[in-house]
Design a protein around this motif. Structure first.
Motif, PDB file in Angstrom:
ATOM      1  N   GLY A  81       0.778  -1.230   0.000  1.00  0.00           N
ATOM      2  CA  GLY A  81       0.000   0.000   0.000  1.00  0.00           C
ATOM      3  C   GLY A  81       0.810   1.282   0.000  1.00  0.00           C
ATOM      4  O   GLY A  81       0.244   2.374   0.022  1.00  0.00           O
ATOM      5  N   THR A  82       2.135   1.175  -0.038  1.00  0.00           N
ATOM      6  CA  THR A  82       2.947   2.396  -0.031  1.00  0.00           C
ATOM      7  C   THR A  82       3.123   2.994  -1.424  1.00  0.00           C
ATOM      8  O   THR A  82       3.649   4.095  -1.554  1.00  0.00           O
ATOM      9  CB  THR A  82       4.353   2.135   0.567  1.00  0.00           C
ATOM     10  N   GLY A  83       2.699   2.264  -2.444  1.00  0.00           N
ATOM     11  CA  GLY A  83       2.806   2.787  -3.800  1.00  0.00           C
ATOM     12  C   GLY A  83       4.022   2.284  -4.550  1.00  0.00           C
ATOM     13  O   GLY A  83       4.470   2.922  -5.506  1.00  0.00           O
ATOM     14  N   LYS A  84       4.553   1.131  -4.136  1.00  0.00           N
ATOM     15  CA  LYS A  84       5.763   0.612  -4.778  1.00  0.00           C
ATOM     16  C   LYS A  84       5.589   0.451  -6.287  1.00  0.00           C
ATOM     17  O   LYS A  84       6.479   0.832  -7.052  1.00  0.00           O
ATOM     18  CB  LYS A  84       6.153  -0.739  -4.157  1.00  0.00           C
ATOM     19  N   THR A  85       4.464  -0.091  -6.712  1.00  0.00           N
ATOM     20  CA  THR A  85       4.239  -0.309  -8.139  1.00  0.00           C
ATOM     21  C   THR A  85       4.149   1.013  -8.887  1.00  0.00           C
ATOM     22  O   THR A  85       4.844   1.230  -9.888  1.00  0.00           O
ATOM     23  CB  THR A  85       2.962  -1.140  -8.363  1.00  0.00           C
ATOM     24  N   THR A  86       3.312   1.905  -8.408  1.00  0.00           N
ATOM     25  CA  THR A  86       3.106   3.192  -9.083  1.00  0.00           C
ATOM     26  C   THR A  86       4.382   4.013  -9.114  1.00  0.00           C
ATOM     27  O   THR A  86       4.804   4.500 -10.172  1.00  0.00           O
ATOM     28  CB  THR A  86       1.977   3.980  -8.393  1.00  0.00           C
ATOM     29  N   VAL A  87       5.012   4.164  -7.960  1.00  0.00           N
ATOM     30  CA  VAL A  87       6.230   4.967  -7.883  1.00  0.00           C
ATOM     31  C   VAL A  87       7.365   4.264  -8.627  1.00  0.00           C
ATOM     32  O   VAL A  87       8.158   4.915  -9.315  1.00  0.00           O
ATOM     33  CB  VAL A  87       6.602   5.263  -6.416  1.00  0.00           C
ATOM     34  N   ARG A 131       7.188   2.367 -11.279  1.00  0.00           N
ATOM     35  CA  ARG A 131       7.021   2.608 -12.723  1.00  0.00           C
ATOM     36  C   ARG A 131       7.431   4.033 -13.100  1.00  0.00           C
ATOM     37  O   ARG A 131       8.104   4.248 -14.112  1.00  0.00           O
ATOM     38  CB  ARG A 131       5.570   2.353 -13.132  1.00  0.00           C
ATOM     39  N   LEU A 132       6.998   4.995 -12.291  1.00  0.00           N
ATOM     40  CA  LEU A 132       7.348   6.392 -12.575  1.00  0.00           C
ATOM     41  C   LEU A 132       8.847   6.625 -12.455  1.00  0.00           C
ATOM     42  O   LEU A 132       9.442   7.353 -13.263  1.00  0.00           O
ATOM     43  CB  LEU A 132       6.587   7.332 -11.634  1.00  0.00           C
ATOM     44  N   LEU A 133       9.459   6.010 -11.468  1.00  0.00           N
ATOM     45  CA  LEU A 133      10.896   6.150 -11.270  1.00  0.00           C
ATOM     46  C   LEU A 133      11.662   5.531 -12.445  1.00  0.00           C
ATOM     47  O   LEU A 133      12.600   6.139 -12.980  1.00  0.00           O
ATOM     48  CB  LEU A 133      11.290   5.485  -9.950  1.00  0.00           C
ATOM     49  N   ALA A 134      11.249   4.339 -12.862  1.00  0.00           N
ATOM     50  CA  ALA A 134      11.889   3.685 -14.002  1.00  0.00           C
ATOM     51  C   ALA A 134      11.760   4.539 -15.257  1.00  0.00           C
ATOM     52  O   ALA A 134      12.733   4.709 -16.011  1.00  0.00           O
ATOM     53  CB  ALA A 134      11.278   2.299 -14.231  1.00  0.00           C
ATOM     54  N   GLU A 135      10.581   5.094 -15.470  1.00  0.00           N
ATOM     55  CA  GLU A 135      10.360   5.947 -16.640  1.00  0.00           C
ATOM     56  C   GLU A 135      11.260   7.177 -16.594  1.00  0.00           C
ATOM     57  O   GLU A 135      11.896   7.537 -17.587  1.00  0.00           O
ATOM     58  CB  GLU A 135       8.890   6.368 -16.698  1.00  0.00           C
ATOM     59  N   ALA A 136      11.331   7.815 -15.431  1.00  0.00           N
ATOM     60  CA  ALA A 136      12.151   9.022 -15.294  1.00  0.00           C
ATOM     61  C   ALA A 136      13.632   8.721 -15.499  1.00  0.00           C
ATOM     62  O   ALA A 136      14.376   9.562 -16.017  1.00  0.00           O
ATOM     63  CB  ALA A 136      11.933   9.658 -13.921  1.00  0.00           C
ATOM     64  N   GLY A 189      14.735   6.177 -17.348  1.00  0.00           N
ATOM     65  CA  GLY A 189      14.933   5.488 -18.623  1.00  0.00           C
ATOM     66  C   GLY A 189      15.397   4.046 -18.441  1.00  0.00           C
ATOM     67  O   GLY A 189      16.196   3.540 -19.227  1.00  0.00           O
ATOM     68  N   LEU A 190      14.890   3.397 -17.398  1.00  0.00           N
ATOM     69  CA  LEU A 190      15.296   2.028 -17.074  1.00  0.00           C
ATOM     70  C   LEU A 190      14.111   1.074 -17.166  1.00  0.00           C
ATOM     71  O   LEU A 190      12.962   1.490 -17.019  1.00  0.00           O
ATOM     72  CB  LEU A 190      15.863   1.974 -15.645  1.00  0.00           C
ATOM     73  N   PRO A 191      14.381  -0.218 -17.348  1.00  0.00           N
ATOM     74  CA  PRO A 191      13.286  -1.190 -17.336  1.00  0.00           C
ATOM     75  C   PRO A 191      12.700  -1.330 -15.930  1.00  0.00           C
ATOM     76  O   PRO A 191      13.397  -1.107 -14.937  1.00  0.00           O
ATOM     77  CB  PRO A 191      13.936  -2.493 -17.799  1.00  0.00           C
ATOM     78  N   TYR A 192      11.432  -1.682 -15.885  1.00  0.00           N
ATOM     79  CA  TYR A 192      10.707  -1.858 -14.624  1.00  0.00           C
ATOM     80  C   TYR A 192      10.232  -3.308 -14.510  1.00  0.00           C
ATOM     81  O   TYR A 192       9.819  -3.908 -15.508  1.00  0.00           O
ATOM     82  CB  TYR A 192       9.490  -0.924 -14.568  1.00  0.00           C
ATOM     83  N   ALA A 193      10.267  -3.832 -13.301  1.00  0.00           N
ATOM     84  CA  ALA A 193       9.704  -5.158 -13.028  1.00  0.00           C
ATOM     85  C   ALA A 193       8.853  -5.091 -11.761  1.00  0.00           C
ATOM     86  O   ALA A 193       9.220  -4.429 -10.780  1.00  0.00           O
ATOM     87  CB  ALA A 193      10.803  -6.200 -12.858  1.00  0.00           C
ATOM     88  N   GLU A 194       7.725  -5.754 -11.804  1.00  0.00           N
ATOM     89  CA  GLU A 194       6.825  -5.847 -10.647  1.00  0.00           C
ATOM     90  C   GLU A 194       7.241  -7.053  -9.806  1.00  0.00           C
ATOM     91  O   GLU A 194       7.197  -8.191 -10.289  1.00  0.00           O
ATOM     92  CB  GLU A 194       5.377  -5.988 -11.121  1.00  0.00           C
ATOM     93  N   GLY A 195       7.652  -6.797  -8.587  1.00  0.00           N
ATOM     94  CA  GLY A 195       8.117  -7.866  -7.709  1.00  0.00           C
ATOM     95  C   GLY A 195       7.098  -8.970  -7.506  1.00  0.00           C
ATOM     96  O   GLY A 195       7.457 -10.147  -7.383  1.00  0.00           O
ATOM     97  N   ASP A 196       5.825  -8.626  -7.479  1.00  0.00           N
ATOM     98  CA  ASP A 196       4.789  -9.639  -7.281  1.00  0.00           C
ATOM     99  C   ASP A 196       4.802 -10.683  -8.393  1.00  0.00           C
ATOM    100  O   ASP A 196       4.427 -11.835  -8.177  1.00  0.00           O
ATOM    101  CB  ASP A 196       3.401  -8.988  -7.213  1.00  0.00           C
ATOM    102  N   ALA A 197       5.263 -10.301  -9.582  1.00  0.00           N
ATOM    103  CA  ALA A 197       5.293 -11.231 -10.720  1.00  0.00           C
ATOM    104  C   ALA A 197       6.321 -12.347 -10.518  1.00  0.00           C
ATOM    105  O   ALA A 197       6.258 -13.369 -11.192  1.00  0.00           O
ATOM    106  CB  ALA A 197       5.588 -10.475 -12.007  1.00  0.00           C
ATOM    107  N   GLY A 240      17.974  -1.220 -13.440  1.00  0.00           N
ATOM    108  CA  GLY A 240      16.542  -1.392 -13.584  1.00  0.00           C
ATOM    109  C   GLY A 240      15.874  -1.044 -12.268  1.00  0.00           C
ATOM    110  O   GLY A 240      16.555  -0.822 -11.261  1.00  0.00           O
ATOM    111  N   VAL A 241      14.574  -0.991 -12.292  1.00  0.00           N
ATOM    112  CA  VAL A 241      13.793  -0.692 -11.092  1.00  0.00           C
ATOM    113  C   VAL A 241      12.839  -1.851 -10.873  1.00  0.00           C
ATOM    114  O   VAL A 241      12.116  -2.237 -11.788  1.00  0.00           O
ATOM    115  CB  VAL A 241      12.995   0.627 -11.236  1.00  0.00           C
TER     116      VAL A 241
END
Length: 161
Positions: free
Chosen positions: A5-11, A13-18, A20-28, A69-70
């Protein structure tokens, strides 16, 4: 990193975009048995987390020579982060932290996520903030995702200088 609930996914993704790095969702990276356990409201134990952490560590390690990556993952205990750092020694942790009431409200507002708000207590109970031997910093989750991301970027820039 941080409790649910802290926003790890949302933040993340935004951090990776800013950056220019690939993003991965830890839950996956969780095996189906872990998802089923959490969906049933049962906290994971350390044995459940080992293959998950190893998979995340491998993902981070594989990107080390490519600029990084993030990945968004709870990584609540120091031992979990140690396991990640064994695979990826240069990992930097962004600990999203904040007021429990705010985090609980955000969890209650989420739709379609397997992690029930009832597990928040167990997450706070095992949370170990970053230690001096870990590269990283804490970022407060008050505000919009964009504001949180800007604070994380500023902290990253400061830590690199």
């Amino acid at each position: 990193m941080g409790v649910a609930g802290t926003g790890k996914t949302t933040v993340g993704r935004l951090l990776a975009e800013a950056l220019g790095l690939p993003y991965a969702e830890g839950d996956a990276f969780h095996p189906p048995a872990n998802v089923a356990k959490m969906s049933a409201g049962t906290p994971l134990d350390d044995d459940d987390r080992r293959p998950w952490l190893d998979a995340i560590g491998g993902w981070i390690r594989d990107r080390a020579g490519q600029g990084g990556g993030v990945v968004a993952a709870s990584c609540l205990k120091h031992a979990y982060r140690d396991r990640l750092r064994a695979a990826a020694p240069d990992a930097v942790f962004v600990h999203l932290t904040g007021d429990r009431t705010l985090i609980e409200r955000r969890m209650a507002d989420r739709k379609g996520h397997f992690m029930p708000a009832s597990l928040l207590d167990s997450q706070f109970a095992v949370l170990e903030p970053l230690r001096a031997d870990e590269r990283g910093f804490a970022v407060d989750v008050a505000g919009t995702p964009e504001e949180i991301t800007e604070r994380a970027l500023a902290a990253l820039r400061t830590s690199e200088s």
